[in-house]
Design a protein around this motif. Structure first.
Motif, PDB file in Angstrom:
ATOM      1  N   LEU A 108       0.825  -1.202   0.000  1.00 25.60           N
ATOM      2  CA  LEU A 108       0.000   0.000   0.000  1.00 25.60           C
ATOM      3  C   LEU A 108       0.862   1.257   0.000  1.00 25.60           C
ATOM      4  CD1 LEU A 108      -2.707  -1.146   2.581  1.00 25.60           C
ATOM      5  CD2 LEU A 108      -2.917  -1.048   0.097  1.00 25.60           C
ATOM      6  N   GLN A 109       1.979   1.206   0.704  1.00 21.51           N
ATOM      7  CA  GLN A 109       2.889   2.362   0.722  1.00 21.51           C
ATOM      8  C   GLN A 109       3.528   2.587  -0.643  1.00 21.51           C
ATOM      9  OE1 GLN A 109       5.531   1.461   3.954  1.00 21.51           O
ATOM     10  NE2 GLN A 109       4.086   2.140   5.541  1.00 21.51           N
ATOM     11  N   SER A 111       2.138   1.806  -3.495  1.00 19.99           N
ATOM     12  CA  SER A 111       1.088   2.390  -4.331  1.00 19.99           C
ATOM     13  C   SER A 111       0.892   3.865  -4.005  1.00 19.99           C
ATOM     14  CB  SER A 111      -0.216   1.625  -4.129  1.00 19.99           C
ATOM     15  OG  SER A 111      -0.077   0.272  -4.518  1.00 19.99           O
ATOM     16  N   GLN A 112       1.054   4.196  -2.740  1.00 15.44           N
ATOM     17  CA  GLN A 112       0.935   5.595  -2.351  1.00 15.44           C
ATOM     18  C   GLN A 112       2.074   6.422  -2.940  1.00 15.44           C
ATOM     19  OE1 GLN A 112       0.523   6.201   1.865  1.00 15.44           O
ATOM     20  NE2 GLN A 112       0.918   8.397   1.746  1.00 15.44           N
ATOM     21  N   GLN A 114       3.634   5.790  -5.670  1.00 13.46           N
ATOM     22  CA  GLN A 114       3.335   5.912  -7.098  1.00 13.46           C
ATOM     23  C   GLN A 114       2.304   7.016  -7.339  1.00 13.46           C
ATOM     24  OE1 GLN A 114       1.807   2.312  -8.782  1.00 13.46           O
ATOM     25  NE2 GLN A 114       1.702   3.124 -10.861  1.00 13.46           N
ATOM     26  N   ALA A 115       1.331   7.102  -6.459  1.00 16.62           N
ATOM     27  CA  ALA A 115       0.324   8.148  -6.607  1.00 16.62           C
ATOM     28  C   ALA A 115       0.939   9.530  -6.388  1.00 16.62           C
ATOM     29  CB  ALA A 115      -0.814   7.912  -5.614  1.00 16.62           C
ATOM     30  N   ALA A 170      -6.592  10.457  -7.183  1.00 18.34           N
ATOM     31  CA  ALA A 170      -6.041   9.114  -7.023  1.00 18.34           C
ATOM     32  C   ALA A 170      -5.110   9.042  -5.826  1.00 18.34           C
ATOM     33  CB  ALA A 170      -5.302   8.702  -8.290  1.00 18.34           C
ATOM     34  N   PHE A 171      -4.359  10.104  -5.597  1.00 20.65           N
ATOM     35  CA  PHE A 171      -3.466  10.135  -4.438  1.00 20.65           C
ATOM     36  C   PHE A 171      -4.261  10.095  -3.134  1.00 20.65           C
ATOM     37  CE2 PHE A 171      -1.632  12.966  -1.183  1.00 20.65           C
ATOM     38  CZ  PHE A 171      -0.560  12.172  -0.802  1.00 20.65           C
ATOM     39  N   GLN A 174      -5.579   6.592  -2.627  1.00 20.39           N
ATOM     40  CA  GLN A 174      -4.532   5.681  -2.201  1.00 20.39           C
ATOM     41  C   GLN A 174      -4.107   5.953  -0.768  1.00 20.39           C
ATOM     42  OE1 GLN A 174      -3.489   3.026  -3.996  1.00 20.39           O
ATOM     43  NE2 GLN A 174      -2.468   2.498  -2.059  1.00 20.39           N
ATOM     44  N   GLN A 177      -6.464   4.116   1.253  1.00 17.18           N
ATOM     45  CA  GLN A 177      -6.162   2.692   1.190  1.00 17.18           C
ATOM     46  C   GLN A 177      -5.044   2.327   2.154  1.00 17.18           C
ATOM     47  OE1 GLN A 177      -7.647   0.216  -1.034  1.00 17.18           O
ATOM     48  NE2 GLN A 177      -9.202   1.823  -1.072  1.00 17.18           N
ATOM     49  N   THR A 178      -4.041   3.178   2.238  1.00 17.40           N
ATOM     50  CA  THR A 178      -2.946   2.916   3.169  1.00 17.40           C
ATOM     51  C   THR A 178      -3.437   2.947   4.606  1.00 17.40           C
ATOM     52  OG1 THR A 178      -1.414   3.943   1.596  1.00 17.40           O
ATOM     53  CG2 THR A 178      -0.647   3.664   3.856  1.00 17.40           C
TER      54      THR A 178
END
Length: 398
Positions: A108-109, A111-112, A114-115, A170-171, A174, A177-178
């Motif tokens: 999740l981090q 992906s974060q 990446q956002a 999106a950020f 995410q 999500q984290t």
């Protein structure tokens, strides 16, 4: 010189003995003929009876159940992943916002991150498009470029701005999500169940912890299908705890399951009890007694009073020291008692023990002093009292 013995003289003692035996036999016959024949003892059976009470009496139906929380949630992670920590046990008291479990946050981090990079890239493209638009606006003011070129730069800027807004949204998603890698309680309550352990990989939405909200409680019992409708209308429900049978808690029927349990084939009935009821804890064993009224023409008798004769049921009614059979029709059953429609009347004495050893017209003696069946007693001990009387009586008549 020996004198010869006369044969007649030698037979005299034998003749005298035979005569004496014959005389004794005749005397015995004469005495027997003069005596009266012995009378046969009359068979009188000891029985136990009850006195029937008037119709429309209170009926008590008692069922065992369990104390449960009125509101209980099955919590799960909103994202999938591997559990790395469990911070509560069954029975733990938790507060709102307290952490219950954690997932491995590495994916999740990433992906974060990446956002975040996508937001920075979109911001750079937006700034570049904005600078180009500003320059071309100046050139247009000097009439160095056409209006079409300026409109193209304006469109490019708007597209870059939209791309930036998309990356920003999106950020934020995410980022949430984290945060979902941490499972926290949303109410003050008690942990009643744990369905996953550290090291287990779970999917999003899989229940991993049960949390019961503090406060409102209920008692859940299972009722047979032939009594559900009557219990649904009951307005007098009394709850007793197995740990404290002297405490009586008044409850109300809150919910009746529309379908039967596939295993027990009983219908679940939820009974709401007051929040301030003392000494009531989750998981306790409880007994719920439902008080209702019988029909106007029904009388309740113990189950031990019934005798099956061919294709119908009968009871023994005691009248003038003798018994007679009375065919009855069963209208229902309440615990250890049955409801009889018609045939019987209040005040009659009905045999409750030894019914299979009686015959019509046989004289009986009553072992117990007749007492009315305690239909009017609204306490939950009525079924037990009847059962105790029946079990005691069964050993009295053999």
């Amino acid at each position: 010189m020996l004198t010869p013995i006369n044969p007649r003289q030698a037979a005299l003692p034998e003749v005298a003995a035979r005569t004496a035996k014959l005389f004794a036999a005749c005397l015995l016959v004469a005495l027997t003929a003069c005596s009266k024949p012995a009378e046969k003892a009359e068979d009188i059976r000891p029985v136990r009876v009850i006195v029937l009470t008037p119709a429309n009496a209170d009926v008590i139906s008692e069922f065992p159940g369990e104390v449960q929380a009125r509101y209980e949630s099955q919590l799960g992670f909103r994202v999938g992943g591997k559990i790395i920590a469990r911070q509560v046990e069954v029975g733990s008291t938790v507060k709102r916002g307290q952490v219950l479990m954690r997932l491995d946050p590495q994916d999740l981090q990433l992906s974060q991150a990446q956002a975040v990079a996508a937001v920075k890239s979109a911001a750079s493209n937006r700034d570049l498009a904005q600078a180009d638009l500003k320059r071309y606006q100046e050139l247009r003011d000097k009439n160095f470029v056409s209006q079409a070129v300026l409109e193209a730069k304006d469109t490019a800027f708007k597209a870059a701005q939209s791309t930036y807004d998309q990356a920003q949204a999106a950020f934020k998603g995410q980022l949430n999500q984290t945060a979902y890698a941490t499972l926290a309680s949303d109410v003050d309550g008690v942990v009643t169940g744990i369905h996953a352990e550290a090291g287990q990989v779970v999917a999003a939405g899989t229940p991993v912890v049960n949390v019961a909200r503090q406060g409102a409680k209920q008692v859940v019992v299972g009722a047979p299908e032939n009594q559900v409708d009557a219990l649904r209308r009951s307005t007098d429900v009394r709850v007793r705890l197995w740990a404290d049978p002297q405490q009586v808690i008044h409850g109300t029927v809150r919910e009746v399951s529309p379908i039967a349990d596939p295993v027990t084939r009983t219908y679940s009935i939820k009974i709401a009890i007051p929040d301030d009821a003392p000494n009531v804890k989750l998981g306790m064993t409880a007994y719920a007694a439902f008080a209702s009224k019988t029909s106007d023409n029904a009388i309740k008798v113990p189950l031990t009073a019934l005798l099956r004769v061919q294709d119908h049921s009968v009871v023994w009614v005691v009248e003038h020291g003798a018994v007679r059979q009375v065919p009855v029709q069963i209208a229902g059953q309440q615990g250890n008692d049955v409801l009889i429609a018609g045939a019987l009347a209040a005040g009659q004495q009905v045999v409750t023990a030894g019914v299979n050893q009686l015959k019509s017209g046989q004289k009986v003696t009553i072992l117990n002093a007749p007492e009315p069946v305690a239909h009017g007693d609204k306490t939950a001990s009525t079924p037990a009292k009847v059962a105790q009387t029946s079990s005691t009586a069964s050993g009295a008549v053999q």
